[in-house]
Write an enzyme that holds these catalytic residues in place. Structure first.
Site, mmCIF file in Angstrom:
data_model
loop_
_atom_site.group_PDB
_atom_site.id
_atom_site.type_symbol
_atom_site.label_atom_id
_atom_site.label_comp_id
_atom_site.label_asym_id
_atom_site.label_seq_id
_atom_site.Cartn_x
_atom_site.Cartn_y
_atom_site.Cartn_z
ATOM 1 N N ASP A 263 -9.054 30.550 16.832
ATOM 2 C CA ASP A 263 -9.154 30.453 18.345
ATOM 3 C C ASP A 263 -9.825 29.173 18.538
ATOM 4 O O ASP A 263 -10.453 28.616 17.747
ATOM 5 C CB ASP A 263 -9.611 31.538 18.814
ATOM 6 C CG ASP A 263 -9.408 31.851 20.401
ATOM 7 O OD1 ASP A 263 -8.798 30.830 20.959
ATOM 8 O OD2 ASP A 263 -9.649 32.846 21.000
HETATM 9 C C1 BGC Z 1 -8.243 31.964 23.648
HETATM 10 C C2 BGC Z 1 -6.757 32.149 23.318
HETATM 11 C C3 BGC Z 1 -6.032 30.893 23.762
HETATM 12 C C4 BGC Z 1 -6.653 29.757 23.414
HETATM 13 C C5 BGC Z 1 -5.922 28.500 23.852
HETATM 14 C C6 BGC Z 1 -8.847 30.563 23.800
HETATM 15 O O1 BGC Z 1 -9.865 30.624 24.678
HETATM 16 O O2 BGC Z 1 -8.999 33.032 23.566
HETATM 17 O O3 BGC Z 1 -6.183 33.271 23.551
HETATM 18 O O4 BGC Z 1 -4.806 31.002 22.838
HETATM 19 O O5 BGC Z 1 -7.833 29.498 24.095
HETATM 20 O O6 BGC Z 1 -5.702 28.081 25.174
#
Ligand code: BGC
Length: 750
Positions: A263
């Protein structure tokens, strides 16, 4: 001798294909990945493992790095899950790049219809493809451990089977387009509070049966191109650094053959993540490149480990549209997809209450439409799960379009109130991450309501909640109604009921709210969750009976928040005390309730609920008959006949629960093992549904033996309209079976 010369020939071919080839002319193909790996320098290899900046698609969340000399393109990753999230406007052009806001995952799960989900995501995946994106960062599929998790609307259910089946269908639909998905957030990412650091302390049994089970189903049945490791720790180790999770369980046990990406963010110990089988660091930062390279040079990361991750990356890249050189149009058919979004909401909305056939309405009533949310409809939610749609229909316009006459003064009152609120709203919109989604409700005097009740035929109150990434919801004024909302409900109820007129509530909420204390005040409750850009029209379809509702709850509505087992270990708005790093529910969360999540707890312990798991009404009634179960060598096949006994056409969801024989592990009284949904049945029409359950699916997890075990004996097979409404039973004898797995997930600390 013959063999030796054959070997020499083969080696020579191998050399000419790869090693000896002029490095400059070597270009990535599907069938020369090994040669490419051999031709890459370690510096190049490392850049492939760390995401980088890019501007191919404004608003995309991240990129993988290109290596032009080897024909390795950059690939583009952008968010979901309710649709593609990219910037709708770009400098230097009047063209717009809006995407369709489909119903959120919780509503899709309420359809209990994998085919429908696949249709939705087939359309969604087309937007991914046509806007030049390679991977949609979805489905989000953490379990609804607690109703206050701020991202529950991005997730499906409290039950791993329903969640896993929905996610698998989601993945299949998107990937049909030749683009990828990312099952996220792996794993046990069940709260937003301190989401980057929280240590989820979970037993192996709860992990295997609940928090990993849905991913297991999605990986095996959906085959996602990628999986996203979560921010949090699991039993003391960051999931992205947990070899047992990312390699032993995910790849060796479940057969996952795609890439794992982190993530978004940089953590210490990139080296451990690389070794654990986390192939790609996103969003990607130079410091990660430096760390991996230093570890490769020092031997801490072996050449095999490096090449393994690079191989995974290349196998991913050769599948992408950017690699194929797909000429995307930037012009998906948004009109057609809006239709898909509306139909999906139609098929999923839940009718929770309908006293004395309040609904459907006749369609010619004069309607007093209440609530800020009647104007400021919550199509999706906030954070990375939001979609930049061109328009989100609200209830005022949807009711008018369907031919209702609205109380104009009241409509304008809410429009003005919304305009006043806009500053607050804008602030929230610009700061989507980490902000609590405050929604005030406009006050109305009892006198005003009294007069409106005289002038209108019926009251519809749209009660709203918004939520999103970065913050959990709280108990006061969010799970529970705030004082203004409570007063409004009471006054509406008294005024309209005094005149024999009805009060209908539409719950436009991202997650579960308290209903037990006020539902008796109202005649009907319609639950569309956050139903996407066309959702308001779908709500009206249900209000008018154009659509007969057929959704059912994918989770339990408890009587009180404190009845929910995880409420003892969840940050519901109380302030955390203690030293940083040691704060209960902030720095660590004990999953003390173990496997007793949702209906598993309520049903087994006979705790009264407001609405049970799997519950939902229809404008018709269904009879269940001929429940049958036939054992086969792999488990059993169950059939049940459903007949529409009412006057209107409708669809029915049948839930198959199993009560295991005693003698094995302690188990929930009932567990969902399969489900089916009829086609649209005309009055009097019947359909026989067939559901298959394997012996493995019946197994529970023994920590002592680190094995899945199916207990021997007679299983009760229960056909339910909800978990509390069993309409048919049958039995089936099974013999004992077990499947050993690796004991690699660590243990929760005392
Ligand atoms: C989120 C993810 C997301 C990623 C990209 C993160 O902060 O937890 O779900 O895909 O950002 O935007």
């Amino acid at each position: 001798m013959k063999r030796l010369s054959l070997l020499l020939v083969l080696m020579a071919v191998g050399l000419s294909n790869g090693f000896a080839q002029n490095k400059e002319s070597l270009t990535l193909r599907e069938d020369n990945i090994e040669a490419i790996i051999a031709a890459m320098t370690n510096e190049e290899k490392v850049t492939l493992l760390v995401g980088g900046p890019g501007d191919l698609v404004p608003g995309a969340a991240g990129y993988t790095r290109a290596i032009p000399r080897l024909g390795i393109p950059m690939t583009v990753l952008a968010d979901g899950p309710a649709g593609l999230r990219i910037q709708p406007k770009r400098e230097g052009t009047d063209q717009t790049f809006y995407c369709t806001g489909f119903p959120t995952s919780t509503l899709l799960a309420s359809s209990w219809d994998p085919e429908l989900v696949e249709t939705v995501t087939t359309a969604m995946g087309n937007e991914v493809l046509e806007y030049g994106v390679d991977v949609l960062l979805a489905p989000g599929m953490n379990l609804h451990r607690n109703p206050l998790c701020g991202r529950n609307f991005e997730y499906y259910s409290e039950d791993p089977l329903l969640s896993g089946k929905m996610a698998a269908a989601y993945i299949r639909g998107v990937q049909k387009n030749g683009v990828g998905t990312s099952a996220k957030h792996f794993a046990a990412n069940n709260q937003e509070t301190n989401r980057l650091e929280n240590d989820a302390r979970v037993s192996n049994r709860a992990l295997r049966e609940l928090y990993l089970k849905n991913f297991e189903i999605a990986v095996k049945e959906g085959k996602p191109w990628t999986v996203m490791s979560s921010y949090n720790k699991l039993n003391g180790e960051y999931t992205q650094q947990k070899h047992g999770l990312l390699t032993t369980v995910l790849r060796d046990e479940w057969g996952f053959d795609g890439i794992v990406m982190t993530d978004w963010g940089v953590k210490d110990n990139t080296v451990k993540a690389t070794k654990a089988g986390n192939d790609l660091m996103e969003w990607g930062n130079q410091v990660e490149i430096d760390r991996i390279l230093a570890a490769v040079n020092s031997g801490e990361i072996s050449q095999e480990e490096l090449d393994r991750n690079v191989r995974n990356m290349l196998n991913y890249i050769v599948k992408t549209p950017h690699f194929r050189g797909y000429k995307f149009s930037n012009k998906p058919d948004l009109k057609a997809h809006a239709e898909v979004a509306r139909k999906a909401a139609d098929e999923s909305i839940i009718l929770l209450r309908n006293e004395n056939n309040t609904l459907p309405l006749k369609g010619n009533e004069k309607v007093a439409l209440y609530g800020l949310t009647s104007v400021d409809f919550v199509g999706i939610g906030t954070g990375s799960g939001e979609v930049n749609t061109e328009h989100i229909a609200n209830m005022q316009e949807a009711m008018k379009m369907a031919g209702f006459t609205l109380d104009q003064n009241l409509a304008e009152y809410y429009q003005h109130f919304y305009a006043q609120q806009e500053t607050v709203q804008k602030m929230e919109r610009n700061n989507r991450w980490g902000y609590r989604n405050i929604r005030e409700e406009a006050e109305l005097s009892a006198r005003a309501i009294y007069l409106q009740a005289q002038e209108n035929d019926v009251a519809v109150y749209v009660l709203g909640r918004n939520a999103g990434e970065g913050a959990d919801r709280v108990l006061k004024d969010d799970f529970e109604l705030n004082t203004t909302e409570r007063e409004l409900l009471q006054n509406l109820s008294s005024a309209y009921h005094a005149l024999g007129k009805k009060l209908i509530v539409v719950l436009n909420v991202g997650g579960v709210i308290e209903t037990a204390s006020w539902k008796h005040l109202v005649d009907a409750i319609v639950l569309p969750w956050s139903p996407g850009q066309e959702g308001a029209h779908a709500v009206v379809d249900v209000l008018t009976g154009k659509v007969n509702p057929s959704g059912k709850l994918p989770m339990t509505f408890a009587m009180r928040y404190m009845d929910i087992p995880s409420s003892k270990n969840f940050p519901y708005g109380q302030s955390a005390s203690g030293r940083r790093g040691e704060r209960k529910d902030v720095d660590f969360t004990n999953y003390e309730e173990d496997i007793w999540v949702g209906y598993r707890f309520f049903q087994t312990n006979n705790v009264e609920v407001s609405y049970p798991f799997g519950y939902g009404l229809s404008y018709t009634t269904f009879a269940y008959s001929k429940p049958k179960v036939k054992a086969d060598k792999d488990g059993f096949t169950a059939t049940i006949t459903v007949t529409n006994q009412g006057k209107v056409a409708g669809r029915e969801i049948v839930e198959l629960y199993v009560a295991a024989p005693s003698g094995g592990l302690e188990k929930p009284a009932r567990e969902l093992k399969a489900f089916g949904k009829t086609k649209l049945l005309a009055p009097g029409e019947s359909e026989t549904l067939t559901m298959k359950v394997s012996a493995y699916e019946l197994a529970s997890f023994s920590e002592e033996r680190s094995a899945w075990e199916t207990a021997a004996g007679t299983y009760q097979v229960l056909f339910g309209a909800s978990i509390d409404d069993i309409r048919g039973t049958a039995t089936c004898k099974m013999k004992a079976q077990s499947w050993e797995v690796h004991d690699v997930l660590g243990n929760p600390k005392e």
